[in-house]
Design a protein around this motif. Sequence first.
Motif, PDB file in Angstrom:
ATOM      1  N   GLU A  55       0.845  -1.184   0.000  1.00 54.36           N
ATOM      2  CA  GLU A  55       0.000   0.000   0.000  1.00 54.36           C
ATOM      3  C   GLU A  55       0.888   1.244   0.000  1.00 54.36           C
ATOM      4  N   THR A 111       8.454   2.660  10.582  1.00 62.95           N
ATOM      5  CA  THR A 111       7.766   1.832  11.591  1.00 62.95           C
ATOM      6  C   THR A 111       8.026   0.363  11.287  1.00 62.95           C
ATOM      7  N   ILE A 124       5.785  -6.210   9.176  1.00 62.59           N
ATOM      8  CA  ILE A 124       5.090  -5.176   8.420  1.00 62.59           C
ATOM      9  C   ILE A 124       5.776  -3.856   8.739  1.00 62.59           C
ATOM     10  N   LYS A 149       6.760   0.387   7.488  1.00 64.77           N
ATOM     11  CA  LYS A 149       6.492   1.533   6.622  1.00 64.77           C
ATOM     12  C   LYS A 149       7.825   2.179   6.306  1.00 64.77           C
ATOM     13  N   ASP A 173       4.285   7.356   2.600  1.00 63.19           N
ATOM     14  CA  ASP A 173       4.921   6.141   3.107  1.00 63.19           C
ATOM     15  C   ASP A 173       4.526   4.955   2.234  1.00 63.19           C
ATOM     16  N   GLU A 174       5.440   4.019   2.110  1.00 64.90           N
ATOM     17  CA  GLU A 174       5.114   2.736   1.502  1.00 64.90           C
ATOM     18  C   GLU A 174       4.960   1.719   2.618  1.00 64.90           C
ATOM     19  N   LYS A 175       3.840   0.987   2.596  1.00 66.40           N
ATOM     20  CA  LYS A 175       3.684  -0.107   3.550  1.00 66.40           C
ATOM     21  C   LYS A 175       4.254  -1.356   2.884  1.00 66.40           C
ATOM     22  N   GLU A 230       5.252  -5.532   3.261  1.00 68.17           N
ATOM     23  CA  GLU A 230       5.147  -6.774   4.004  1.00 68.17           C
ATOM     24  C   GLU A 230       6.317  -7.644   3.598  1.00 68.17           C
TER      25      GLU A 230
END
Lengths: 335, 185
Positions: A202, B70, B81, B83, B90-92, B94
Amino acid sequence: MMRHTEGNTMTNDILVFGEVRGGELKKVTKELVHAAKIIADGNGGAIDAAVIGAGAGKAAETLKDFGLRKIAVAEHEALDNYSTEGYATVLADLIRSENPAFVLLGATAMGRDLAPRVAAKVDGVMFSDCVDVRFEDGQCISRRPVYSGKLYIEITTVGERTTFITIRPNNVPPAEPSGNGAEVVSFESDLAREAIRSMVTEIIPLVGGRPDLTEADIIVSGGRAMKDASNFKILEELADLLGAAMGASRAAVDAGYAEHAIQVGQTGKIVNPKLYVACGISGAIQHLAGMRTSKVIVAINKDPSAPIFEKADYGIVGDLFEVVPVLTEEIKKIL
Amino acid sequence: MGADDAVHICDPALRGPGPFTSATVLAKAIQEEGFDIIFCGKQAIDDDMAQVQSVLAEMLDIPQVNVVATFEISDNGKKAILKRRIEGGDEKVETQLPVIVSCEKGLNEPRYASLPGIMKAKKKEIRKKTLTDLGFSEVPAGGRSRILKWLPLPARGKCKMVEAEEMTDAVKELARLLREEAKVI
């Protein structure tokens, strides 16, 4: 259709990475093409581009008339979202089959993440965050700041090795359209979504809708003298009038007046706008490292001995809370 | 701070190593120690290259996440996970573990070292390793680049202090200068 094949010896070609964000080609890409032309003028070789991800085909079209030989487009479901591994695999495959001598990427969040990984894959060498390239005495010379921008070094490659150069946005002028349309070809790598262990899920945009700090032409920035987060509003009015991005010094961020995402400086963003308006910023070395290459610097500070005035082009000694609103009004009158 | 163990890679031959040299040496040392997550800074404060962590990730064949603001562990310690800061947001991300994470300021609030912690730390051994200890007969992956020149920054002209009896006149003059002289607005 191109497929990945292992090539033989190094050419003197140059590969430009066209970064796509939100379906659009990043502005820095045309600046990279300009830098590539400087190298090609001295060293010969053709300029190719690689555009990867969702919307790459459409973005590639906007690069067609800039004197490139060929634009490789990689679109694949595994490449819709950015992943270091996916993008690095494609770029490394392309480099192994085309054998360029130089690979240019923007010194952006993506370019800085991707370039060293690809350089490691092809055992190359990399010069980060360059502000200038030229070709002289048979070698490509990259200029880059060191020691938080206190000095520049000029650095070059030893031996025959793919050289990766990331170039900071807003440092090199964008290329002008020239030459015939480049050939757009799709490029395929062996890639499976499952094999990618780390991926962007995202993108969370900053609220505000102002231009991005690193690409902005004008930045209005506040320091410790802002006294409170709510006071940034007076800077925002000026910023919105000028279509500027908002910045803050480390002191303002540490005091909780602004988000770290807009911090300008060595531990924040490195910016290079045409105009940087420093309001209530003393000019610590840490901050100067992030903005000293701005074309025109305006300093507004109560303290006439603040070091920011040594780096500024125009200075006003005064209270920003009085000066900035008047400046906004005066600029409104003349725009 | 609470570290359990420390290794100091120290060899006179490693003066001013390039990013590929640092990453090659670190990869060897880290493989000998074992790891789940590698934390490092986002860039050195001298040459500002920001390459070692990504080259190291490739050498160890693990994912990398750079400039992380984060970080949380998920999926019973199998995933994380994060950021990371990008332009305008921000890019999240995983990621599976193991992973290498380069940290951005603000990731957390470093704890103060406690007095008992300081006392305990004094008894800890910091193991020293040389290139020979790590199995290198010479400096690996060196000699890739040459610095041709060190240059001072181009001097900026003297700051034009805009002054007037009335502050509003000075500001008005500043606006004019930005428009007509500097041509930036």
